[in-house]
Design a protein around this motif. Structure first.
Motif, PDB file in Angstrom:
ATOM      1  N   GLU A  33      32.213  61.934  43.273  1.00  0.00           N
ATOM      2  CA  GLU A  33      32.944  63.077  42.633  1.00  0.00           C
ATOM      3  C   GLU A  33      34.619  62.980  42.509  1.00  0.00           C
ATOM      4  O   GLU A  33      35.141  63.241  41.435  1.00  0.00           O
ATOM      5  N   ARG A  34      35.164  62.176  43.422  1.00  0.00           N
ATOM      6  CA  ARG A  34      36.152  61.625  43.429  1.00  0.00           C
ATOM      7  C   ARG A  34      36.706  60.759  42.250  1.00  0.00           C
ATOM      8  O   ARG A  34      37.708  60.644  41.498  1.00  0.00           O
ATOM      9  N   LEU A  35      35.710  59.425  42.346  1.00  0.00           N
ATOM     10  CA  LEU A  35      35.845  58.901  41.196  1.00  0.00           C
ATOM     11  C   LEU A  35      35.791  59.445  39.869  1.00  0.00           C
ATOM     12  O   LEU A  35      36.549  58.899  39.056  1.00  0.00           O
ATOM     13  N   ALA A  36      34.968  60.172  39.587  1.00  0.00           N
ATOM     14  CA  ALA A  36      34.972  61.141  38.385  1.00  0.00           C
ATOM     15  C   ALA A  36      36.345  61.887  38.021  1.00  0.00           C
ATOM     16  O   ALA A  36      36.455  62.026  36.955  1.00  0.00           O
ATOM     17  N   ARG A  37      37.004  62.258  39.039  1.00  0.00           N
ATOM     18  CA  ARG A  37      38.209  62.800  38.851  1.00  0.00           C
ATOM     19  C   ARG A  37      39.279  62.092  38.424  1.00  0.00           C
ATOM     20  O   ARG A  37      40.144  62.305  37.593  1.00  0.00           O
ATOM     21  N   VAL A  38      39.076  60.547  39.040  1.00  0.00           N
ATOM     22  CA  VAL A  38      40.063  59.534  38.811  1.00  0.00           C
ATOM     23  C   VAL A  38      40.117  58.876  37.411  1.00  0.00           C
ATOM     24  O   VAL A  38      40.655  58.452  36.651  1.00  0.00           O
ATOM     25  N   ALA A  39      38.710  58.828  36.957  1.00  0.00           N
ATOM     26  CA  ALA A  39      38.280  58.042  35.825  1.00  0.00           C
ATOM     27  C   ALA A  39      37.165  58.594  34.993  1.00  0.00           C
ATOM     28  O   ALA A  39      36.544  59.461  35.476  1.00  0.00           O
ATOM     29  N   ASP A  40      37.185  58.390  33.704  1.00  0.00           N
ATOM     30  CA  ASP A  40      36.313  58.890  32.914  1.00  0.00           C
ATOM     31  C   ASP A  40      34.755  57.703  32.930  1.00  0.00           C
ATOM     32  O   ASP A  40      34.830  56.611  32.461  1.00  0.00           O
ATOM     33  N   VAL A  41      33.904  58.163  33.639  1.00  0.00           N
ATOM     34  CA  VAL A  41      32.930  57.361  34.239  1.00  0.00           C
ATOM     35  C   VAL A  41      31.511  58.099  33.991  1.00  0.00           C
ATOM     36  O   VAL A  41      31.408  59.315  34.118  1.00  0.00           O
ATOM     37  N   GLN A  42      30.607  57.361  33.799  1.00  0.00           N
ATOM     38  CA  GLN A  42      29.175  57.754  33.700  1.00  0.00           C
ATOM     39  C   GLN A  42      28.527  57.104  34.977  1.00  0.00           C
ATOM     40  O   GLN A  42      27.908  55.927  34.959  1.00  0.00           O
TER      41      GLN A  42
END
Length: 345
Positions: A33-42
């Motif tokens: 969840e935190r990674l998705a807030r920081v980056a545009d990631v799938q």
């Protein structure tokens, strides 16, 4: 990064490149969840082969600006990089980057960060525990107690027991070696250090005495290895150097098994002259008939010193921290310098 001036925050397009086992182990839902807030990631898109014939993967790699890598990431060679024309950075959620970062990465000016500092923490903790237990003769006293099942006369059996004013020798001022020195500060120990890239001033800053390797080995009650695995460090501890160790001293190896001549070490340990705490051996899994499994003066563990279990989540947190710095246009806190990579594990 060439500048420390922050830019307007972006969410860099990011692709996960690691084994499925690694992703599942280090990236808990909160980290994702935190990674998705920081980056545009799938998060569901996981690359384990940069050459795979997968349209969705090819499209994601074509547009990606950042790779979020871990154990199992394939090499970033010229062929792999040709599929990622917009790649600008690699953030590694583990320790060494030598398995996947190639010269082509540096030639393209791609920046690289690693979570090696985070991974060093549990190794250093394991090492400090091994040092303190070694000087307390935990292995020997436990064996005597188990065999006699009566009160043990410790002063008679182990006259030098204890950590007060004992000498510890650290071979290598790596991330782990430096952290071990820091953790040993509260104890009444004399700490020696040997590292060809360390000077007196920096050794003193660690609370250690810079010492030639043979002198360190000969003076130490515990010798702990933290040097990288390089051609010049293979069998750094050969029969001659092991023979320099004090009678009753302990060798701790949380580095790589290749730094120690296994046959020479077995000979010393079978004699009972020294003890050992070994988290790495060569080969990494010893033959089933190796005496190291059963010797009473050996603590043999299966490569557990590094990040395991819940400690893996620290690696993910450290890597996301770095990606967030990149997103803000800030320099990495733990950038890999290609000029000194040859000195590292």
């Amino acid at each position: 990064m060439s500048s420390s001036r922050p830019r307007t925050r972006t969410r860099p397009r990011t692709v996960l490149a690691m084994s499925g086992e690694t992703r599942d182990a280090i990236l808990l839902p909160a980290a994702l969840e935190r990674l998705a807030r920081v980056a545009d990631v799938q998060p569901a898109l996981l690359v384990t082969d940069f050459g795979a014939d997968d349209p969705a993967q090819r499209a994601a790699l074509r547009d990606t600006e950042a790779l979020f890598t871990g154990w199992g990431c394939p090499p970033l060679d010229a062929a792999a990089l040709s599929a990622m024309p917009r790649l600008r950075t690699v953030v590694h959620a583990a320790g060494s980057v030598k398995h996947h970062i190639t010269q082509e990465v540096w030639d393209r000016g791609i920046t690289v960060s690693t979570a090696a500092t985070a991974n060093a923490l549990p190794v250093a903790e394991y090492t400090v525990a091994a040092i303190l237990f070694a000087n307390k003769h935990v292995l020997g006293s436990a064996r005597v107690y188990r065999e006699t099942r009566t009160r043990v006369n410790l002063l008679a059996e182990f006259p030098g027991i204890g950590n007060y004013h004992r000498t510890v020798g650290l071979v290598g001022a790596s991330r782990i070696g430096r952290r071990v020195a820091e953790l040993l500060r509260p104890f009444d120990l004399r700490v020696l250090v040997h590292d060809p890239y360390l000077d007196e001033e920096r050794a003193q800053a660690l609370g250690a005495e810079l010492t030639p390797l043979d002198a360190l080995v000969a003076q130490s009650d515990v010798v702990s290895i933290h040097a990288p695995e390089l051609p010049q460090t293979r069998h750094l501890f050969d029969a001659r150097r092991l023979a320099l160790m004090r009678d009753g001293a302990t060798l701790v190896n949380t580095a790589r098994g290749s730094l120690v001549d296994t046959d020479a070490l077995v000979e010393e340990l079978v004699s009972g002259r020294i003890d050992a705490v070994l988290d790495h051996t060569e080969p990494e899994v010893l033959p089933a008939d190796s005496p190291l499994y059963d010797l009473p003066n050996v603590l043999l563990t299966p490569h557990i010193a590094g990040s395991q279990g819940g400690e893996l989540h620290r690696l993910a947190d450290a890597a996301v921290d770095e990606l967030e710095r990149y997103a803000h246009g800030l320099p990495f806190a733990h950038a890999v310098d290609p000029r000194t990579l040859h000195q590292q594990a």
